[in-house]
Scaffold this active site. Structure first.
Site, PDB file in Angstrom:
ATOM      1  N   TYR A 244      -2.346  -1.201  10.352  1.00  0.00           N
ATOM      2  CA  TYR A 244      -2.274  -1.449   8.898  1.00  0.00           C
ATOM      3  C   TYR A 244      -1.120  -0.823   8.363  1.00  0.00           C
ATOM      4  O   TYR A 244      -0.500  -1.361   7.753  1.00  0.00           O
ATOM      5  CB  TYR A 244      -3.702  -0.619   8.286  1.00  0.00           C
ATOM      6  CG  TYR A 244      -3.787  -1.035   6.844  1.00  0.00           C
ATOM      7  CD1 TYR A 244      -4.327  -1.961   6.295  1.00  0.00           C
ATOM      8  CD2 TYR A 244      -3.147   0.170   5.919  1.00  0.00           C
ATOM      9  CE1 TYR A 244      -4.459  -2.030   5.074  1.00  0.00           C
ATOM     10  CE2 TYR A 244      -3.203  -0.208   4.390  1.00  0.00           C
ATOM     11  CZ  TYR A 244      -4.068  -1.144   4.042  1.00  0.00           C
ATOM     12  OH  TYR A 244      -4.116  -1.342   2.668  1.00  0.00           O
TER      13      TYR A 244
ATOM     14  N   SER B 179       0.830  -1.108  -0.127  1.00  0.00           N
ATOM     15  CA  SER B 179      -0.252   0.115  -0.157  1.00  0.00           C
ATOM     16  C   SER B 179       1.000   1.116   0.015  1.00  0.00           C
ATOM     17  O   SER B 179       2.121   1.118   0.356  1.00  0.00           O
ATOM     18  CB  SER B 179      -0.752  -0.076   1.227  1.00  0.00           C
ATOM     19  OG  SER B 179      -1.384   1.167   1.534  1.00  0.00           O
TER      20      SER B 179
HETATM   21  P1  NAD Z   1     -11.173  -6.711  -0.355  1.00  0.00           P
HETATM   22  O1  NAD Z   1     -11.856  -6.609   0.851  1.00  0.00           O
HETATM   23  O2  NAD Z   1     -11.752  -6.558  -1.784  1.00  0.00           O
HETATM   24  O3  NAD Z   1     -10.407  -8.094  -0.718  1.00  0.00           O
HETATM   25  C1  NAD Z   1      -9.449  -8.693   0.360  1.00  0.00           C
HETATM   26  C2  NAD Z   1      -9.480 -10.157  -0.043  1.00  0.00           C
HETATM   27  O4  NAD Z   1      -8.646 -10.678   1.297  1.00  0.00           O
HETATM   28  C3  NAD Z   1     -10.666 -10.883  -0.031  1.00  0.00           C
HETATM   29  O5  NAD Z   1     -10.631 -12.166  -0.980  1.00  0.00           O
HETATM   30  C4  NAD Z   1     -10.913 -11.655   1.464  1.00  0.00           C
HETATM   31  O6  NAD Z   1     -11.873 -12.681   1.356  1.00  0.00           O
HETATM   32  C5  NAD Z   1      -9.716 -12.026   1.631  1.00  0.00           C
HETATM   33  N1  NAD Z   1      -9.180 -12.109   3.058  1.00  0.00           N
HETATM   34  C6  NAD Z   1      -9.644 -11.217   4.109  1.00  0.00           C
HETATM   35  N2  NAD Z   1      -9.304 -11.679   5.264  1.00  0.00           N
HETATM   36  C7  NAD Z   1      -8.635 -13.229   5.180  1.00  0.00           C
HETATM   37  C8  NAD Z   1      -8.303 -14.150   5.704  1.00  0.00           C
HETATM   38  N3  NAD Z   1      -8.361 -13.951   7.177  1.00  0.00           N
HETATM   39  N4  NAD Z   1      -8.004 -15.367   5.211  1.00  0.00           N
HETATM   40  C9  NAD Z   1      -7.973 -15.448   3.850  1.00  0.00           C
HETATM   41  N5  NAD Z   1      -8.360 -14.226   3.003  1.00  0.00           N
HETATM   42  C10 NAD Z   1      -8.808 -13.190   3.648  1.00  0.00           C
HETATM   43  O7  NAD Z   1      -9.690  -5.566  -0.342  1.00  0.00           O
HETATM   44  P2  NAD Z   1      -8.963  -4.918  -1.730  1.00  0.00           P
HETATM   45  O8  NAD Z   1      -9.383  -3.564  -1.557  1.00  0.00           O
HETATM   46  O9  NAD Z   1      -9.102  -5.844  -2.987  1.00  0.00           O
HETATM   47  O10 NAD Z   1      -7.746  -5.304  -0.879  1.00  0.00           O
HETATM   48  C11 NAD Z   1      -6.689  -6.230  -1.288  1.00  0.00           C
HETATM   49  C12 NAD Z   1      -5.135  -5.799  -0.873  1.00  0.00           C
HETATM   50  O11 NAD Z   1      -4.748  -4.581  -1.569  1.00  0.00           O
HETATM   51  C13 NAD Z   1      -5.132  -5.499   0.571  1.00  0.00           C
HETATM   52  O12 NAD Z   1      -3.726  -6.089   1.165  1.00  0.00           O
HETATM   53  C14 NAD Z   1      -5.374  -4.174   0.801  1.00  0.00           C
HETATM   54  O13 NAD Z   1      -4.444  -3.824   1.963  1.00  0.00           O
HETATM   55  C15 NAD Z   1      -4.450  -3.755  -0.410  1.00  0.00           C
HETATM   56  N6  NAD Z   1      -4.809  -2.212  -0.680  1.00  0.00           N
HETATM   57  C16 NAD Z   1      -6.014  -1.809  -0.992  1.00  0.00           C
HETATM   58  C17 NAD Z   1      -6.025  -0.493  -1.341  1.00  0.00           C
HETATM   59  C18 NAD Z   1      -7.868  -0.322  -1.724  1.00  0.00           C
HETATM   60  O14 NAD Z   1      -7.754   1.250  -1.814  1.00  0.00           O
HETATM   61  N7  NAD Z   1      -8.852  -0.788  -1.836  1.00  0.00           N
HETATM   62  C19 NAD Z   1      -5.236   0.346  -1.329  1.00  0.00           C
HETATM   63  C20 NAD Z   1      -3.986  -0.190  -1.062  1.00  0.00           C
HETATM   64  C21 NAD Z   1      -3.752  -1.287  -0.643  1.00  0.00           C
END
Ligand code: NAD
Length: 265
Positions: free
Chosen positions: A160, A147
């Protein structure tokens, strides 16, 4: 990004690929011909939908291996099953992540532990399990979805931000250890990405504040993102595919921002 067939015969495991960024990366890797292992939480319906999306345009196999990555035993079992079924995990994408927002003195201890377990420690466990097979084959790609919070902090996100800074250190350390073995280790560092989760937040905030969705994105969510545009899942997925390609052979130990200029400030 096209790369059809380049990873035929290889196996990619993408954690947290039942939704959002992970699902996008799983789809994009499937389109390169790799076998793809989907992982993540969700209802059977969510899992079936994700599998159907990843299978569209896949020429390799698509499998689902469930595991709650907050539990090291389940993470180890997932990796063992993947390696047993596909002989190795050639491409490992550590993407699963959760968030919790609260002032540090009110931050629930169990939330801290869970965020560190899922957003940081799970990547150590998957890398530890995947590396012997990569060393044996003399090729591997590890992509950690970090991130912008791997570089900078925001208030109320102590767990986080700590986990994402930790992923930066893990990425660099493992990259150095594996540098002479054709195994690259990099992190993608997105700003705000348009995932289903964020889209829902935009609609809710617009309703609560009585402003338009465009204003929410520009003035509330993207106050720190100079482009004033959300990053797309496709933009993150394309970078992941590039990092897995032979063209990216010289990139390792890098933390690559896809943040609309956030970390340039
Ligand atoms: P999301 O909530 O859409 O997806 C998260 C995924 O992780 C899901 O498939 C969920 O089932 C899985 N997950 C959560 N807890 C789990 C567990 N205990 N065991 C197995 N799987 C688990 O989120 P996203 O926005 O797609 O985020 C994905 C990654 O990207 C994360 O690491 C997040 O920190 C990072 N990220 C997201 C953003 C954003 O703006 N969306 C920005 C920067 C970084």
């Amino acid at each position: 990004m096209s790369g059809e067939g380049v990873h035929a015969g290889k196996t990619a495991l993408v954690t947290g690929s039942t939704s959002g960024i992970g699902l996008g990366i799983a789809r994009a890797l499937a389109a390169t011909g790799a076998n793809v292992i989907v992982n993540g939480l969700g209802s059977q319906d969510d899992i079936d939908k994700a599998m159907a999306e990843v299978s569209q345009g896949a020429s390799g196999k698509v499998a689902y291996i469930g595991a709650d990555l907050s539990q090291p035993g389940e993470t180890a079992a997932m990796m063992a099953e993947a390696i047993e079924k596909f002989s190795a995990v050639d491409i490992l994408v550590n993407n699963a992540g959760i968030q919790h927002v609260a002032p540090v003195h009110e931050f629930p201890v169990e939330k801290w532990d869970r965020i560190i377990a899922i957003n940081l420690s799970a990547s150590f466990h998957t890398i530890r399990a995947a590396t012997p097979g990569m060393l044996e084959k003399g090729w591997g790609r590890i992509v950690n979805v970090a991130s912008v919070h791997a570089f900078v902090a925001s208030p109320y996100k102590s767990a986080y931000v700590s986990a994402k800074h930790g992923i930066a250190g893990l990425t660099r350390t493992v990259a150095l250890e594996l540098a002479t073995h054709n195994i690259t280790v990099n992190a993608i560092c997105p700003g705000y990405v348009k995932t289903p989760l964020v889209t829902g937040q935009i609609a809710d905030t617009a309703r609560v504040r009585g402003i338009t969705e465009e204003e929410v994105v520009r003035d509330v969510m993207l106050a720190a993102q100079p482009t004033k545009k959300l990053v797309t899942i496709g933009q993150v997925a394309d970078l992941a595919v590039f990092l897995c390609s032979d063209a990216a052979d010289g990139i390792t130990g890098s933390l690559l921002p896809v943040d609309g200029g956030w970390s340039a400030q």
